[in-house]
Design a protein around this motif. Structure first.
Motif, PDB file in Angstrom:
ATOM      1  N   GLN A   1     -11.831  -0.885  -7.764  1.00 34.12           N
ATOM      2  CA  GLN A   1     -11.603  -2.303  -8.046  1.00 34.12           C
ATOM      3  C   GLN A   1     -12.833  -3.118  -7.650  1.00 34.12           C
ATOM      4  OE1 GLN A   1      -8.880  -2.509 -10.122  1.00 34.12           O
ATOM      5  NE2 GLN A   1      -8.173  -4.223  -8.899  1.00 34.12           N
TER       6      GLN A   1
ATOM      7  N   GLY B   1      -3.447   2.514  -0.702  1.00 29.76           N
ATOM      8  CA  GLY B   1      -2.475   3.412  -0.083  1.00 29.76           C
ATOM      9  C   GLY B   1      -2.613   3.443   1.432  1.00 29.76           C
TER      10      GLY B   1
ATOM     11  N   GLU C   1     -19.076  -2.534 -19.017  1.00 27.41           N
ATOM     12  CA  GLU C   1     -20.146  -1.542 -18.986  1.00 27.41           C
ATOM     13  C   GLU C   1     -19.532  -0.163 -18.814  1.00 27.41           C
ATOM     14  OE1 GLU C   1     -23.812  -3.190 -16.511  1.00 27.41           O
ATOM     15  OE2 GLU C   1     -21.865  -3.787 -15.755  1.00 27.41           O
TER      16      GLU C   1
ATOM     17  N   LEU D   1     -16.339  -1.653  -9.594  1.00 27.26           N
ATOM     18  CA  LEU D   1     -16.396  -1.862 -11.041  1.00 27.26           C
ATOM     19  C   LEU D   1     -16.114  -3.321 -11.382  1.00 27.26           C
ATOM     20  CD1 LEU D   1     -14.639   1.381 -12.269  1.00 27.26           C
ATOM     21  CD2 LEU D   1     -17.051   0.949 -11.909  1.00 27.26           C
ATOM     22  N   ASP D   2     -16.189  -4.161 -10.364  1.00 30.35           N
ATOM     23  CA  ASP D   2     -16.143  -5.619 -10.568  1.00 30.35           C
ATOM     24  C   ASP D   2     -14.799  -6.165 -11.025  1.00 30.35           C
ATOM     25  OD1 ASP D   2     -18.804  -5.642  -9.944  1.00 30.35           O
ATOM     26  OD2 ASP D   2     -19.414  -5.359 -12.020  1.00 30.35           O
ATOM     27  N   TYR D   3     -13.726  -5.404 -10.832  1.00 30.50           N
ATOM     28  CA  TYR D   3     -12.439  -5.976 -11.213  1.00 30.50           C
ATOM     29  C   TYR D   3     -11.996  -7.013 -10.185  1.00 30.50           C
ATOM     30  CZ  TYR D   3     -12.303  -2.482 -14.777  1.00 30.50           C
ATOM     31  OH  TYR D   3     -12.623  -1.747 -15.870  1.00 30.50           O
TER      32      TYR D   3
ATOM     33  N   TYR E   1       0.450   0.418  -7.944  1.00 29.41           N
ATOM     34  CA  TYR E   1      -0.857  -0.232  -7.940  1.00 29.41           C
ATOM     35  C   TYR E   1      -1.977   0.764  -8.200  1.00 29.41           C
ATOM     36  CZ  TYR E   1       1.146  -4.638  -6.542  1.00 29.41           C
ATOM     37  OH  TYR E   1       1.840  -5.811  -6.538  1.00 29.41           O
ATOM     38  N   GLN E   2      -1.754   2.017  -7.818  1.00 30.55           N
ATOM     39  CA  GLN E   2      -2.775   3.017  -8.146  1.00 30.55           C
ATOM     40  C   GLN E   2      -2.877   3.184  -9.657  1.00 30.55           C
ATOM     41  OE1 GLN E   2      -1.930   6.554  -5.823  1.00 30.55           O
ATOM     42  NE2 GLN E   2      -2.398   5.344  -4.009  1.00 30.55           N
TER      43      GLN E   2
ATOM     44  N   ALA F   1       0.811  -1.217   0.000  1.00 27.54           N
ATOM     45  CA  ALA F   1       0.000   0.000   0.000  1.00 27.54           C
ATOM     46  C   ALA F   1       0.844   1.266   0.000  1.00 27.54           C
ATOM     47  CB  ALA F   1      -0.936  -0.003   1.216  1.00 27.54           C
TER      48      ALA F   1
ATOM     49  N   GLU G   1     -14.753   5.444 -18.082  1.00 25.91           N
ATOM     50  CA  GLU G   1     -14.578   4.542 -16.958  1.00 25.91           C
ATOM     51  C   GLU G   1     -15.442   3.327 -17.229  1.00 25.91           C
ATOM     52  OE1 GLU G   1     -14.962   6.451 -13.196  1.00 25.91           O
ATOM     53  OE2 GLU G   1     -15.051   4.565 -12.108  1.00 25.91           O
ATOM     54  N   MET G   2     -14.824   2.157 -17.088  1.00 26.25           N
ATOM     55  CA  MET G   2     -15.529   0.928 -17.460  1.00 26.25           C
ATOM     56  C   MET G   2     -15.517  -0.051 -16.307  1.00 26.25           C
ATOM     57  SD  MET G   2     -15.823   0.864 -20.988  1.00 26.25           S
ATOM     58  CE  MET G   2     -15.374  -0.736 -21.602  1.00 26.25           C
ATOM     59  N   THR G   3     -16.538  -0.889 -16.259  1.00 23.65           N
ATOM     60  CA  THR G   3     -16.500  -1.996 -15.309  1.00 23.65           C
ATOM     61  C   THR G   3     -15.746  -3.145 -15.947  1.00 23.65           C
ATOM     62  OG1 THR G   3     -18.437  -3.143 -16.102  1.00 23.65           O
ATOM     63  CG2 THR G   3     -18.809  -1.334 -14.575  1.00 23.65           C
ATOM     64  N   ALA G   4     -15.471  -4.157 -15.113  1.00 22.00           N
ATOM     65  CA  ALA G   4     -14.738  -5.309 -15.626  1.00 22.00           C
ATOM     66  C   ALA G   4     -15.517  -6.005 -16.725  1.00 22.00           C
ATOM     67  CB  ALA G   4     -14.453  -6.288 -14.495  1.00 22.00           C
ATOM     68  N   ARG G   5     -16.834  -5.878 -16.698  1.00 25.71           N
ATOM     69  CA  ARG G   5     -17.652  -6.529 -17.725  1.00 25.71           C
ATOM     70  C   ARG G   5     -17.802  -5.663 -18.957  1.00 25.71           C
ATOM     71  NH1 ARG G   5     -20.640  -7.494 -13.109  1.00 25.71           N
ATOM     72  NH2 ARG G   5     -22.052  -5.815 -13.651  1.00 25.71           N
TER      73      ARG G   5
ATOM     74  N   TYR H   1      -5.797 -13.947 -12.204  1.00 25.32           N
ATOM     75  CA  TYR H   1      -6.561 -12.712 -12.145  1.00 25.32           C
ATOM     76  C   TYR H   1      -6.923 -12.346 -10.706  1.00 25.32           C
ATOM     77  CZ  TYR H   1     -10.360  -9.516 -13.390  1.00 25.32           C
ATOM     78  OH  TYR H   1     -11.172  -8.434 -13.528  1.00 25.32           O
TER      79      TYR H   1
ATOM     80  N   ILE I   1      -5.482  -3.751  -2.870  1.00 24.16           N
ATOM     81  CA  ILE I   1      -4.826  -3.402  -1.599  1.00 24.16           C
ATOM     82  C   ILE I   1      -3.794  -2.306  -1.831  1.00 24.16           C
ATOM     83  CG2 ILE I   1      -3.347  -4.268   0.247  1.00 24.16           C
ATOM     84  CD1 ILE I   1      -4.663  -7.020  -0.207  1.00 24.16           C
ATOM     85  N   GLY I   2      -2.977  -2.472  -2.873  1.00 23.77           N
ATOM     86  CA  GLY I   2      -1.915  -1.509  -3.137  1.00 23.77           C
ATOM     87  C   GLY I   2      -2.457  -0.135  -3.470  1.00 23.77           C
ATOM     88  N   SER I   3      -3.534  -0.096  -4.255  1.00 27.21           N
ATOM     89  CA  SER I   3      -4.034   1.214  -4.678  1.00 27.21           C
ATOM     90  C   SER I   3      -4.737   1.939  -3.539  1.00 27.21           C
ATOM     91  CB  SER I   3      -4.964   1.061  -5.887  1.00 27.21           C
ATOM     92  OG  SER I   3      -6.108   0.331  -5.534  1.00 27.21           O
TER      93      SER I   3
ATOM     94  N   VAL J   1     -19.291   3.375 -17.336  1.00 24.32           N
ATOM     95  CA  VAL J   1     -19.769   4.038 -16.130  1.00 24.32           C
ATOM     96  C   VAL J   1     -19.974   5.521 -16.412  1.00 24.32           C
ATOM     97  CG1 VAL J   1     -19.290   4.527 -13.725  1.00 24.32           C
ATOM     98  CG2 VAL J   1     -18.569   2.365 -14.711  1.00 24.32           C
TER      99      VAL J   1
ATOM    100  N   GLY K   1       2.500   1.497  -3.595  1.00 25.37           N
ATOM    101  CA  GLY K   1       1.146   2.035  -3.751  1.00 25.37           C
ATOM    102  C   GLY K   1       0.936   2.751  -5.070  1.00 25.37           C
TER     103      GLY K   1
ATOM    104  N   ARG L   1      -2.125   0.936 -11.812  1.00 26.53           N
ATOM    105  CA  ARG L   1      -2.740  -0.268 -12.401  1.00 26.53           C
ATOM    106  C   ARG L   1      -4.242  -0.285 -12.164  1.00 26.53           C
ATOM    107  NH1 ARG L   1       0.770  -5.567 -11.374  1.00 26.53           N
ATOM    108  NH2 ARG L   1      -0.948  -6.371 -12.604  1.00 26.53           N
ATOM    109  N   ALA L   2      -4.667   0.211 -11.011  1.00 29.50           N
ATOM    110  CA  ALA L   2      -6.111   0.281 -10.761  1.00 29.50           C
ATOM    111  C   ALA L   2      -6.753   1.226 -11.764  1.00 29.50           C
ATOM    112  CB  ALA L   2      -6.376   0.756  -9.337  1.00 29.50           C
TER     113      ALA L   2
ATOM    114  N   ILE M   1      -3.766  -5.351  -6.564  1.00 32.03           N
ATOM    115  CA  ILE M   1      -4.009  -3.993  -7.062  1.00 32.03           C
ATOM    116  C   ILE M   1      -4.946  -3.249  -6.111  1.00 32.03           C
ATOM    117  CG2 ILE M   1      -5.064  -2.652  -8.915  1.00 32.03           C
ATOM    118  CD1 ILE M   1      -4.058  -4.744 -10.868  1.00 32.03           C
TER     119      ILE M   1
ATOM    120  N   ASN N   1      -6.967  -0.303 -15.105  1.00 31.70           N
ATOM    121  CA  ASN N   1      -8.106  -1.220 -15.116  1.00 31.70           C
ATOM    122  C   ASN N   1      -9.389  -0.520 -15.518  1.00 31.70           C
ATOM    123  OD1 ASN N   1      -7.310  -3.772 -14.504  1.00 31.70           O
ATOM    124  ND2 ASN N   1      -7.640  -3.603 -12.310  1.00 31.70           N
ATOM    125  N   ARG N   2      -9.650   0.588 -14.835  1.00 28.90           N
ATOM    126  CA  ARG N   2     -11.000   1.141 -14.969  1.00 28.90           C
ATOM    127  C   ARG N   2     -11.110   2.168 -16.071  1.00 28.90           C
ATOM    128  NH1 ARG N   2     -11.964   6.151 -12.134  1.00 28.90           N
ATOM    129  NH2 ARG N   2      -9.943   6.916 -11.436  1.00 28.90           N
TER     130      ARG N   2
END
Lengths: 666, 368
Positions: free
Chosen positions: B251, B240, A224, B254-256, A43-44, A36, A218-222, B227, B236-238, A226, A40, A46-47, B234, A50-51
């Motif tokens: 995460q 912070g 959609e 948005l269903d990731y 990973y931020q 974190a 901004e997208m969901t994993a599926r 996955y 946990i890391g994001s 947002v 952090g 990467r998050a 991701i 993702n979206r």
């Protein structure tokens, strides 16, 4: 009963266990802090990756317009449903879900499965196009979360004049899988994205394509959506202005009726191609969507070759339209125009006899009368006098045997034969008989309709006119100045007068092409090009009338013209495949097309009976009628990236030195 | 029964209420996480989980009033009943085909392997209660004890449920350790296990092997089985230091993040509450574990000591494996985070466990 020794031993072990737990707790806390705090930021990001997705906004394709800005190719909104096999989890359940929204019949279902099976999985497959707004909304509401299924709002190409511009403008289609593999441009597999496949659409694709924009969403994993976070608009492609006159092109296409033919009209001064029609053609609107396999087969089998751009790719012996070249070569060689050649209807060379189209001969013919009469004997004599090399040189100066820098794929070069060419091509010496045939535009020589139009424009202007299809950006730009051909004006004047007489003198071969407009005279030259060998036996029996022959064996009808005769502005070439005779069939078409330029109302008045007759003939030729019904078929489809890739036909020369048989008069 | 006639007020007062408060705090935070996981809604998880927790807490307090020595008498019947039930599950599975973990006993689904996690500790505590000091490691004592562990572990492995089997094994081994079995035996066993790993590997199911492989290198299959771990890290890391804020997790919302309300609830929490939220959970649970150890150390009989610390260690096993899994330190084995993850049977196991330990704490409360 509780043993203090045991208690002590237990406490020691409990301490050990507790230490283990504490250690694990510390490990977890440390790991979490590492993830974190120290990593952090990674990973931020990467998050976020993702979206947040950058979505392409495909550019709108530029319009193609005519010289006055009238649209020839434009865009129309098109709602469609596409699926990308790579992202679909299970095709069966996906199709069931789609069927709940759209009514997909068995044939369509089979076609979709077929596409999914045969296409590379990254290529989108169209489930249904041309959705109504209601259907499209239903898809958006009920199918948007289905993996791999995308309702797409895009623009589809629309060609308001359909087949009249098919060969010139071409059509658009999906990029090929190979193109995507090479370029890795995500735009190429964007659902509904199309690139130029033929004609100007293909040649000017870069200019017409524009630049893609993007939007951050901004997208969901599926998948959609947002919300939208911001957009970077696309840059639409440039509007491309052609030199073509849409109304003229339309008129010419309609005037051709059911013929397999080409009409070209050029501006003699600027080189602007005003009209370039090849009929019959295909409907580029269907080609830009998806071509049903049955329609494709029908088009390929059609003996009127609707897939071939006859204007640029068709090759035909020029026949008598070549006689201006021979005339100019003779003048340059110093032949006196007043010299008379006696024509008895036949010309002997060695043991063979070359016939003139006038069976009983023209009597004494000089250069002034030779063109209007189209006397073959005169040109046999001239040909022998100047030789094939002089004729070939003149032909090249007039623009034959070459490709022009035009945005047209697959222009045919044709052949302008001379001695060196024959030596190169066949390793044989030139023969005298071949010169006789060459002098009247038969034998080895083949040209395409565009070259004949350029030749006529050059004769009419005396300049090295080059054709152009793309109008200059600045509409008021001065016309290009072409260098002079270097042919003395007196020679050109004689030829032009000959062509005026072809149409206007009482003995000319193209009296049918006489101008209907009071103060404008037309000038031209007929041509009737043989396509079949006439055997000795046939010759003895007497030649069968052209009309009695099967369509494929009839002669080609040609006509080249310019107008007005006194101050040439427009040049025109007409070729009707197997059209029997230039004077009777090609000349009236040239007349009407040229008169449209001066008095459109008068020209339009001749259309109704022609179109009625064409409709009747088309109905007779079952194939076309079938084509209309299978155009809307959904069963088997050609791939969406279909490309014509038609090569100019190979021209087979029978006997280049075979003596000219007796023929019907032109 | 003496429970009914017993001095109610005194016994209730002796319950470790501070610990009850901490448990409520953990569970309450869990409800907050589930509320957010549902996109800011009590349904479908938070409300139901809250009601379930309230009922189970009552049950746990009731269990805490049971005198610990009662468990001594019930140890064997409970263990044998569960063992028979495990065989029954196997047979039912064999009849119906496919793997089966629970028995349908009419009113509810009963998962014997879940209860076995507690029963193994209970029966071994009972077993070692009567083993005199110095005899713990003798083969004639140790082998029956190992058999008591091996039978349920083997049956659960057959289901196959690696996570639960390991959990039972851990509970059993911890009791052996606490009972005083010689340390070198554990060392030898560990070495033997290491030597047997290749054999065990060949016995694992394909999906289990895949999980292990992906744990070793989660990025090797970022869209597939890796996955889970990747997305959890991701999340946990994001988060912070202080998180993205309540209801602001991307995460999770948005269903990731898969299984965001069950196995990966810790990641869901950590994304919104950050390292601070994680520390909050870890420290509260640290307090619970420390209390469990203290309860055991101050208990008056070997049975109570072994039972309370064995159960505490079982709880620790849940916590450690789940958190290690979400942080990418252990393979995905499907063990929920006690009191926070959504799920009834896991919560029931944990509340029974806490009830029994609280009972022991109550019984040994000083100044009684």
């Amino acid at each position: 009963m509780d043993d203090p020794v045991r208690r002590m031993a237990f406490s020691r072990r409990a301490l050990l266990l507790g230490a283990g737990m504490a250690g694990t707790g510390a490990l977890l806390a440390g790991r979490m802090a590492w993830l974190a705090v120290f990593e952090g930021e990674t990973y931020q990001l990467r998050a976020q990756a993702n979206r947040i997705q950058d979505r392409l906004i495909p550019p709108r394709r530029g319009w193609i317009v005519d010289r006055q800005g009238k649209p020839i190719a434009m865009n129309r909104p098109d709602y469609r449903l596409e699926l990308r096999p790579a992202e679909v989890e299970d095709l069966d359940t996906t199709l069931v879900a789609i069927r709940a929204v759209l009514d997909i019949d068995l044939a369509e279902d089979a076609r979709i499965r077929d596409d999914v099976r045969t296409q590379p999985s990254f290529m989108p497959v169209v489930v249904r196009q041309n959705l109504s707004w209601r259907e499209f909304s239903a898809c958006n509401v009920r199918l948007a979360t289905l993996p791999g299924v995308t309702p797409v709002q895009s623009f589809s190409r629309f060609y308001p004049e359909a087949d009249h511009f098919a060969h010139l403008v071409g059509y658009v289609g999906a990029p090929t899988p190979e193109q995507y593999r090479e370029q890795k441009n995500p735009l190429l597999i964007y659902p509904g994205f199309r690139i130029g496949k033929d004609g100007i659409e293909r040649f000017a694709d870069k200019q017409l394509r524009g630049l893609a924009g993007s939007s951050r969403v901004e997208m969901t994993a599926r998948g959609e959506l947002v919300r939208e976070l911001g957009t970077n608009a696309d840059t639409p492609g440039d509007t491309l202005r052609l030199t073509i006159d849409r109304d003229l092109q339309d008129y010419a296409a309609r005037r051709l009726g059911d013929n397999s033919a080409s009409v070209i009209v050029m501006d003699c001064i600027t080189g602007d191609v005003l009209c370039m029609v090849s009929m019959p053609a295909y409907d580029p609107n269907i080609f830009s969507r998806r071509v049903p396999a049955r329609l494709w087969n029908a088009l390929q089998k059609d003996d009127h070759t609707p897939l071939l751009n006859k204007s640029a790719m068709g090759l035909y012996p020029p026949g008598s339209t070549f006689k201006m070249v021979t005339t100019l070569a003779a003048l340059e060689a110093g032949v006196d125009p007043g010299d008379t050649v006696g024509c008895s209807g036949a010309y002997r060379l060695g043991n063979n006899t070359w016939h003139c189209h006038a069976r009983r001969g023209h009597g004494g013919v000089n250069m002034h009368r030779a063109l209007p009469l189209s006397c073959d004997t005169y040109f046999y004599v001239m040909g022998r006098k100047v030789g094939i090399d002089a004729i070939a040189t003149m032909a090249r100066r007039l623009g034959l045997g070459q490709e022009y820098p035009l945005p047209l794929p697959g222009q045919a070069k044709g052949i302008v034969p001379d001695k060196a060419w024959k030596q190169r091509r066949y390793g044989k010496d030139w023969r005298e008989g071949e010169t006789l045939n060459g002098a009247i535009g038969q034998g080895y020589i083949v040209t395409n309709p565009l070259q004949l139009a350029v030749m006529t424009a050059r004769l009419a202007s005396g300049r090295e006119v080059m054709p152009r299809l793309i109008a200059p950006d600045d509409a008021n730009a001065p016309a290009p100045q072409f260098p002079s051909l270097g042919i003395p004006d007196a020679h050109l004047a004689l030829v032009r007068q000959g062509m005026v007489d072809v149409v206007n003198a009482g003995y000319g071969t193209a009296r049918a092409a006489r101008s209907p407009i009071g103060d404008v005279l037309f000038a031209g030259k007929t041509g009737t090009a043989q396509v079949r060998r006439i055997s000795a036996a046939e010759r003895k029996r007497g030649v069968i009338r052209n009309e009695a022959l099967p369509w494929k064996q009839r002669d080609h009808a040609l006509f080249v013209a310019f107008a007005p005769a006194d101050a040439p502005r427009y040049a025109c070439s007409v070729i009707i495949e197997h059209g029997i005779a230039g004077g009777r069939y090609a000349a009236p078409i040239a007349r009407d097309v040229l008169s449209f330029l001066f008095e459109p109302e008068r020209a339009l008045a001749v259309l109704p009976p022609i179109e009625a007759e064409a409709a009747r003939l088309r109905a007779l030729r079952q194939q076309n009628e079938a084509a209309a019904s299978i155009a809307s078929e959904t069963r088997a489809m050609m791939p969406s990236w279909l490309k014509l890739d038609i090569k100019p036909p190979l021209f087979e020369i029978a006997d280049a030195d075979a003596p000219q048989p007796p023929r019907e008069p032109e | 029964m003496d429970l009914l006639n017993g001095p109610w007020r005194r016994e209730l007062a002796r319950l470790p209420w501070g610990m009850v408060l901490i448990i409520c705090a953990i569970a309450g935070f869990g409800l907050v996480v589930l509320y957010s996981a549902a996109g800011g809604s009590l349904n479908p998880w938070a409300l139901k989980q809250g009601v379930r927790f309230a009922i189970l807490l009552m049950g746990a307090l009731a269990l805490a009033l049971v005198p610990p020595e009662r468990w001594l008498g019930w140890a064997w019947p409970i263990y044998i009943t569960l063992l028979v039930a495990l065989v029954g599950v196997e047979l039912a599975g064999a009849v119906r085909g496919g793997s089966q973990r629970w028995l349908d006993i009419g009113i509810m689904q009963f998962q014997p392997s879940e209860m076995m996690k507690l029963a193994i500790v209970l029966v071994l505590a009972r077993y070692y209660q009567y083993v005199p000091k110095g005899y713990e490691s003798r083969p004639d004592v140790l082998i029956p004890a190992l058999a008591l562990i091996a039978m349920p572990v083997g049956l659960v492995m057959l289901q196959p449920d690696l996570g639960t089997a390991l959990s039972i094994l851990f509970g059993g081994v911890v009791v052996l350790f606490l009972a005083g079995v010689r340390l070198w035996l554990f060392g030898t066993a560990a070495a033997a296990v290491a030597a047997m790993l290749p054999v065990a590997w060949s016995m694992l199911h394909d999906y289990q092997r895949k999980r292990v492989l992906i744990f070793l290198d989660p990025e090797s299959d970022p869209r597939g089985a890796g996955y889970h771990i990747t997305q959890s890290k991701i999340a946990i890391g994001s988060g912070g230091l202080s998180g993205k804020g309540f209801l602001n997790g991307t995460q999770s919302h948005l269903d990731y993040l898969p299984e965001l309300h069950t196995d990966f609830a810790f990641a869901t929490m950590a994304e919104e509450w950050g390292l601070m939220g994680g520390m909050f959970v870890i420290i509260l649970y640290g307090l619970v574990l420390a209390w469990g150890i203290r309860t055991a150390v101050s208990a008056r009989s070997q049975f109570q000591r072994l039972l309370s610390l064995g159960l505490t260690a079982t709880l620790f096993f849940y916590l450690a494996i789940n958190m290690m899994m979400v942080m990418g330190l252990a393979p995905v084995v499907g063990i929920p985070l006690p009191l926070i993850s959504w799920g009834g049977s896991a919560m029931m196991t944990v509340m029974i466990l806490l009830g029994v330990v609280m009972g022991i704490a109550r019984a040994n409360k000083r100044g009684s």
